[in-house]
Scaffold this motif. Structure first.
Motif, PDB file in Angstrom:
ATOM      1  N   GLU A 178       0.861  -1.185   0.000  1.00 49.84           N
ATOM      2  CA  GLU A 178       0.000   0.000   0.000  1.00 49.84           C
ATOM      3  C   GLU A 178       0.889   1.225   0.000  1.00 49.84           C
ATOM      4  O   GLU A 178       1.882   1.276   0.722  1.00 49.84           O
ATOM      5  N   ILE A 179       0.529   2.205  -0.816  1.00 42.81           N
ATOM      6  CA  ILE A 179       1.275   3.459  -0.843  1.00 42.81           C
ATOM      7  C   ILE A 179       0.282   4.609  -0.841  1.00 42.81           C
ATOM      8  O   ILE A 179      -0.767   4.544  -1.482  1.00 42.81           O
ATOM      9  N   SER A 180       0.591   5.633  -0.063  1.00 42.74           N
ATOM     10  CA  SER A 180      -0.274   6.812   0.037  1.00 42.74           C
ATOM     11  C   SER A 180       0.547   8.072  -0.174  1.00 42.74           C
ATOM     12  O   SER A 180       1.711   8.145   0.241  1.00 42.74           O
ATOM     13  N   ILE A 181      -0.058   9.047  -0.830  1.00 41.16           N
ATOM     14  CA  ILE A 181       0.554  10.361  -1.022  1.00 41.16           C
ATOM     15  C   ILE A 181      -0.377  11.392  -0.412  1.00 41.16           C
ATOM     16  O   ILE A 181      -1.549  11.481  -0.778  1.00 41.16           O
ATOM     17  N   LEU A 182       0.136  12.154   0.547  1.00 41.50           N
ATOM     18  CA  LEU A 182      -0.646  13.160   1.238  1.00 41.50           C
ATOM     19  C   LEU A 182      -0.082  14.532   0.902  1.00 41.50           C
ATOM     20  O   LEU A 182       1.136  14.741   0.924  1.00 41.50           O
ATOM     21  N   GLY A 183      -0.970  15.460   0.580  1.00 45.62           N
ATOM     22  CA  GLY A 183      -0.557  16.816   0.261  1.00 45.62           C
ATOM     23  C   GLY A 183      -1.592  17.827   0.709  1.00 45.62           C
ATOM     24  O   GLY A 183      -2.656  17.462   1.221  1.00 45.62           O
ATOM     25  N   THR A 184      -1.293  19.091   0.506  1.00 48.01           N
ATOM     26  CA  THR A 184      -2.197  20.157   0.914  1.00 48.01           C
ATOM     27  C   THR A 184      -2.234  21.244  -0.154  1.00 48.01           C
ATOM     28  O   THR A 184      -1.317  21.372  -0.971  1.00 48.01           O
ATOM     29  N   THR A 185      -3.317  22.016  -0.130  1.00 47.40           N
ATOM     30  CA  THR A 185      -3.409  23.256  -0.898  1.00 47.40           C
ATOM     31  C   THR A 185      -3.638  24.384   0.098  1.00 47.40           C
ATOM     32  O   THR A 185      -3.690  24.152   1.308  1.00 47.40           O
ATOM     33  N   ASN A 186      -3.808  25.581  -0.400  1.00 47.30           N
ATOM     34  CA  ASN A 186      -4.075  26.703   0.510  1.00 47.30           C
ATOM     35  C   ASN A 186      -5.496  26.666   1.063  1.00 47.30           C
ATOM     36  O   ASN A 186      -5.841  27.454   1.957  1.00 47.30           O
ATOM     37  N   VAL A 187      -6.333  25.730   0.572  1.00 43.54           N
ATOM     38  CA  VAL A 187      -7.710  25.664   1.063  1.00 43.54           C
ATOM     39  C   VAL A 187      -8.092  24.306   1.632  1.00 43.54           C
ATOM     40  O   VAL A 187      -9.062  24.195   2.381  1.00 43.54           O
ATOM     41  N   ASN A 188      -7.364  23.235   1.308  1.00 40.15           N
ATOM     42  CA  ASN A 188      -7.727  21.926   1.849  1.00 40.15           C
ATOM     43  C   ASN A 188      -6.525  20.993   1.787  1.00 40.15           C
ATOM     44  O   ASN A 188      -5.400  21.409   1.502  1.00 40.15           O
ATOM     45  N   GLN A 189      -6.760  19.722   2.050  1.00 44.22           N
ATOM     46  CA  GLN A 189      -5.719  18.710   1.954  1.00 44.22           C
ATOM     47  C   GLN A 189      -6.245  17.528   1.148  1.00 44.22           C
ATOM     48  O   GLN A 189      -7.447  17.382   0.963  1.00 44.22           O
ATOM     49  N   PHE A 190      -5.331  16.688   0.673  1.00 43.41           N
ATOM     50  CA  PHE A 190      -5.754  15.522  -0.078  1.00 43.41           C
ATOM     51  C   PHE A 190      -4.899  14.325   0.325  1.00 43.41           C
ATOM     52  O   PHE A 190      -3.750  14.455   0.748  1.00 43.41           O
ATOM     53  N   SER A 191      -5.502  13.157   0.220  1.00 44.93           N
ATOM     54  CA  SER A 191      -4.831  11.905   0.527  1.00 44.93           C
ATOM     55  C   SER A 191      -5.226  10.892  -0.534  1.00 44.93           C
ATOM     56  O   SER A 191      -6.408  10.583  -0.698  1.00 44.93           O
ATOM     57  N   CYS A 192      -4.255  10.367  -1.257  1.00 45.51           N
ATOM     58  CA  CYS A 192      -4.507   9.449  -2.365  1.00 45.51           C
ATOM     59  C   CYS A 192      -3.766   8.140  -2.104  1.00 45.51           C
ATOM     60  O   CYS A 192      -2.575   8.147  -1.803  1.00 45.51           O
TER      61      CYS A 192
END
Length: 203
Positions: A35-49
């Motif tokens: 399993e691999i996950s990439i977590l990031g953010t923007t100036n308004v929210n975050q994302f996890s894929c």
């Protein structure tokens, strides 16, 4: 489908899972899942894929030698289809693929090179480890020392290797994108976490 390329796998530590395996003998190593996950953010929210993959059931025959300092892998490369990642929403999946240039570079790769066993470890079932890994995104490979790692002995002949590393999109030659006329900006920092489950058998 995830693909594994193993040319030589050499172990340098007598983990509890390898009790009963004589030094110098060949073993069959099978990747059961990862399993691999990439977590990031923007100036308004975050994302996890996240992408979960099962192994292709192809047994891997390798030579092994152990000491108390490290496990060294030569050619342990896992390839992941970026279009297989799930970010929770279809539009987020599309954005994720655009950020990492999936149309031009459809795969990211994780190479596990070395797992270092600190001398301070006194656990049996779970070892806190450091590891030397390479990550390839958008055709660019970067090498990292992962300080947050674990080797988990889950069965007599199975282990899980886990790790997590912060990195930057710009490490891979990608300019953090902006959308909606600059109203939404992707931040440079990413966190990549992974978990690889392996089975070891004596030939």
């Amino acid at each position: 489908m995830i693909r594994y390329k193993f040319f030589l796998l050499t172990f340098y530590f007598i983990l509890p899972i390898f009790h009963g395996y004589a030094q110098g003998k060949q073993h069959t190593v099978q990747v059961l899942s990862s399993e691999i996950s990439i977590l990031g953010t923007t100036n308004v929210n975050q994302f996890s894929c996240t992408l979960n993959e099962s192994g292709d059931n192809e047994a891997l025959r390798v030579s092994s030698n152990w000491d108390q300092k490290r496990l060294t892998f030569n050619g342990l490369i896992l390839s992941y289809d970026l279009k297989g990642f799930d970010c929770g929403l279809k539009v987020m999946n599309t954005d994720f693929q655009e950020i990492l240039h999936a149309d031009e570079y459809p795969e990211m790769k994780l190479e596990i090179r070395i797992i270092h066993i600190p001398a301070s470890n006194n656990q049996i079932a779970i070892l806190e480890v450091n590891s030397d890994v390479s990550v390839q995104i958008a055709g660019v490979s970067r090498r990292f020392l992962v300080n947050e790692g674990r080797v988990i002995n889950i069965a007599e002949d199975e282990l899980i290797f886990e790790g997590q590393q912060q990195m930057k999109i710009t490490d891979f030659g990608i300019t953090p994108p902006e959308k909606y006329f600059g109203m939404v900006k992707v931040n440079d920092e990413l966190t990549v976490s992974f978990s690889v489950r392996m089975k070891v058998e004596t030939l």
